[in-house]
Design an enzyme around this catalytic site. Structure first.
Site, PDB file in Angstrom:
ATOM      1  N   SER A   1      -2.761  -9.522   7.746  1.00 32.68           N
ATOM      2  CA  SER A   1      -2.374  -8.124   7.848  1.00 32.68           C
ATOM      3  C   SER A   1      -1.816  -7.937   9.253  1.00 32.68           C
ATOM      4  O   SER A   1      -2.520  -8.135  10.244  1.00 32.68           O
ATOM      5  CB  SER A   1      -3.611  -7.255   7.618  1.00 32.68           C
ATOM      6  OG  SER A   1      -3.405  -6.004   8.208  1.00 32.68           O
TER       7      SER A   1
ATOM      8  N   ASP B   1       0.817  -1.219   0.000  1.00 37.07           N
ATOM      9  CA  ASP B   1       0.000   0.000   0.000  1.00 37.07           C
ATOM     10  C   ASP B   1       0.852   1.270   0.000  1.00 37.07           C
ATOM     11  O   ASP B   1       0.634   2.180  -0.790  1.00 37.07           O
ATOM     12  CB  ASP B   1      -0.919   0.042   1.231  1.00 37.07           C
ATOM     13  CG  ASP B   1      -2.063  -0.966   1.128  1.00 37.07           C
ATOM     14  OD1 ASP B   1      -2.411  -1.357   0.003  1.00 37.07           O
ATOM     15  OD2 ASP B   1      -2.601  -1.341   2.189  1.00 37.07           O
TER      16      ASP B   1
ATOM     17  N   ASP C   1      -7.167   3.122  12.559  1.00 33.76           N
ATOM     18  CA  ASP C   1      -5.876   3.794  12.449  1.00 33.76           C
ATOM     19  C   ASP C   1      -5.957   5.127  11.701  1.00 33.76           C
ATOM     20  O   ASP C   1      -5.301   6.091  12.056  1.00 33.76           O
ATOM     21  CB  ASP C   1      -4.854   2.859  11.791  1.00 33.76           C
ATOM     22  CG  ASP C   1      -4.478   1.708  12.712  1.00 33.76           C
ATOM     23  OD1 ASP C   1      -4.566   1.904  13.942  1.00 33.76           O
ATOM     24  OD2 ASP C   1      -4.112   0.634  12.215  1.00 33.76           O
TER      25      ASP C   1
ATOM     26  N   ARG D   1      -0.103   5.000  16.987  1.00 33.01           N
ATOM     27  CA  ARG D   1      -0.590   5.875  15.922  1.00 33.01           C
ATOM     28  C   ARG D   1      -0.449   7.370  16.199  1.00 33.01           C
ATOM     29  O   ARG D   1      -0.036   8.115  15.322  1.00 33.01           O
ATOM     30  CB  ARG D   1      -2.037   5.537  15.555  1.00 33.01           C
ATOM     31  CG  ARG D   1      -2.236   4.126  15.010  1.00 33.01           C
ATOM     32  CD  ARG D   1      -1.250   3.773  13.960  1.00 33.01           C
ATOM     33  NE  ARG D   1      -1.570   2.493  13.312  1.00 33.01           N
ATOM     34  CZ  ARG D   1      -0.692   1.712  12.701  1.00 33.01           C
ATOM     35  NH1 ARG D   1       0.573   2.056  12.665  1.00 33.01           N
ATOM     36  NH2 ARG D   1      -1.061   0.598  12.141  1.00 33.01           N
TER      37      ARG D   1
HETATM   38  N1  ARG Z   1      -7.682  -3.607  15.849  1.00 31.36           N
HETATM   39  C1  ARG Z   1      -6.476  -3.058  16.308  1.00 31.36           C
HETATM   40  C2  ARG Z   1      -6.614  -1.579  16.551  1.00 31.36           C
HETATM   41  O1  ARG Z   1      -7.499  -0.986  16.051  1.00 31.36           O
HETATM   42  C3  ARG Z   1      -5.313  -3.399  15.450  1.00 31.36           C
HETATM   43  C4  ARG Z   1      -5.323  -2.933  14.051  1.00 31.36           C
HETATM   44  C5  ARG Z   1      -4.036  -3.363  13.454  1.00 31.36           C
HETATM   45  N2  ARG Z   1      -3.864  -3.265  12.085  1.00 31.36           N
HETATM   46  C6  ARG Z   1      -3.464  -4.316  11.315  1.00 31.36           C
HETATM   47  N3  ARG Z   1      -3.023  -4.063  10.140  1.00 31.36           N
HETATM   48  N4  ARG Z   1      -3.482  -5.546  11.734  1.00 31.36           N
HETATM   49  O2  ARG Z   1      -5.844  -0.995  17.241  1.00 31.36           O
END
Ligand code: ARG
Length: 414
Positions: free
Chosen positions: A173, A14, A123, A94
């Site tokens: 992911s 990405d 995110d 983040r």
């Molecule tokens: N669900 C988690 C959060 O919102 C993790 C998201 C992680 N992203 C990923 N690409 N696995 O903090």
């Protein structure tokens, strides 16, 4: 004039495609930024990749200490587990990424920042909100939210432009930093399917964990973990040590049906060995040193804190205010907790502190108790006072229903 956009860059498909796409769509020179948050990846390779793809400049920023001190430590003090399970590992990283994007954008004279988050997740919210709060003049571009390409289309886009596309190592992911590893997609999307063993990387399966239990002592000073197994360690060393040790006993696997901010329920799998062990220990030590009243109220604050951080409001003044309350409770959270690590579990089996409110002289059933049992009688008399009166009135109500009277009798009952 070509504009400059600062892109948060992981080196994955990405963000690699984003470098080219931003150039074409926004007529922009792209400066890439990769934060080292302890994600166990080769960041030299990531930098090389960014230059190959044609970024104008690249920053690798070692943010591990800042991440631990300013984001992870407060989350330990808050015993932060979103929906009771998730230690917020991704969520805590983040706002720091957002902050660094703003810093680099200001340095590079960019008028926009960009990131590779999708429009379906949390995110994007965390980064957008942070950037806009810190510098409202910066535009935030999220190419993946805009371009509407499938994965195959992205690959075709990259190939057409001669971008080196490495086949993805994993069907999952994955997002990782020193506080944990998050996994989504592939077979994990079926919440009724057990996560395949190959999805895990930081933990051995509990079945394969040693038959002999391990022990881990964590020392806290003012709510902050400072020693592991009696040895003083820098934050990074300490968390890495606990990740390795707890992970080797299969501790920290979390399987969670989670409520995303955008309303979607998603099945998330995490590996957070250190976070699981440290929060378990910290919470236990608090139970030793804080009063019942502090603990009850703090539990409400913790829930709110985790929600704010999960939902992208790191910079919300309420979070800062809650942190002030939490800090005020941490002065006495000094002491040592012993965990027993055994086949996937981290169980507290001992704790001690100079500030213990636990008093064996009061608690003991043995000889020499300081507690005057006779004083319990008067206490119970007053403690149950209202319940007793109310119970009397309730039976009066029943009786009055039988003989047609209502208020007068109830008054007499007093
Ligand atoms: N669900 C988690 C959060 O919102 C993790 C998201 C992680 N992203 C990923 N690409 N696995 O903090």
């Amino acid at each position: 004039m070509r504009r400059t956009v600062v892109l948060a860059f992981s080196g994955g498909l990405d963000t690699s495609v984003s470098v080219k796409w931003l150039g074409e769509k926004y007529d922009a020179d792209v400066v890439t930024v990769t934060l080292d948050l302890g994600q166990r990846e080769d960041l030299k390779e990531v930098e090389k990749r960014s230059r190959q793809i044609g970024a104008k400049n690249h920053y690798t920023i070692d943010a591990k200490s800042e991440f631990l001190k300013d984001y992870v430590w407060p989350s330990i003090a808050a015993n932060a587990l979103y929906e009771g399970k998730y230690p917020l590992s991704t969520a805590l990283g983040r706002p720091l990424i957002g902050k660094k994007l703003v810093e680099v954008a200001e340095k590079e004279g960019a008028d926009a920042v960009a990131h590779g988050c999708t429009g379906k997740g949390n995110d994007q919210v965390r980064i957008d909100v942070t950037v806009r709060a810190m510098n409202p003049a910066l535009q935030v571009i999220a190419p993946v939210r805009e371009w509407n390409m499938s994965r195959d289309e992205e690959i075709a886009y990259a190939q057409k432009r001669g971008l080196p596309v490495k086949p993805s190592k994993s069907i999952y992911s994955v997002d990782q930093n020193i506080w944990g590893r998050s996994m989504e997609s592939g077979p994990l999307e079926n919440p009724d399917t057990e996560p395949p063993e190959e999805a895990f990387d930081w933990t051995v399966s509990p079945e394969e964990a040693p038959d002999e239990p391990g022990y881990l002592d964590i020392t806290f000073e003012g709510g902050v973990p400072t020693k592991a197994d009696g040895r003083s360690m820098e934050p990074l060393k300490l968390v890495s040590y606990i990740n390795d040790l707890a992970g080797s006993h299969g501790v920290g696997r979390i399987d969670h049906v989670e409520d995303r901010l955008v309303g979607i329920k998603s099945r998330e799998v995490y590996e957070c060995p250190a976070a699981t062990a440290i929060i378990e220990a910290h919470r236990d030590l608090e139970k030793l040193v804080l009063t019942r009243h502090e603990l009850d109220f703090k539990a409400q604050v913790e829930r709110e804190w985790a929600w704010l951080v999960y939902s992208g409001l790191w910079l919300e003044p309420l979070r800062t205010a809650l942190d002030r309350f939490i800090s005020a409770t941490q002065h006495r959270v000094t002491g040592k907790v012993r965990l027993k690590l055994y086949k996937g579990s981290a169980r507290v089996v001992g704790r001690s502190s100079d500030y213990s409110v636990y008093d064996v002289g009061l608690a003991t059933y043995g000889r020499g108790s300081k507690f005057d049992q006779k004083s319990a009688v008067g206490f119970i008399e007053l403690w149950g006072l209202q319940s007793r009166v109310a119970a009397g009135l309730s039976s009066q109500v029943e009786e009055n229903k039988g003989n047609g009277h209502s208020r007068t009798k109830a008054k007499e009952a007093k």
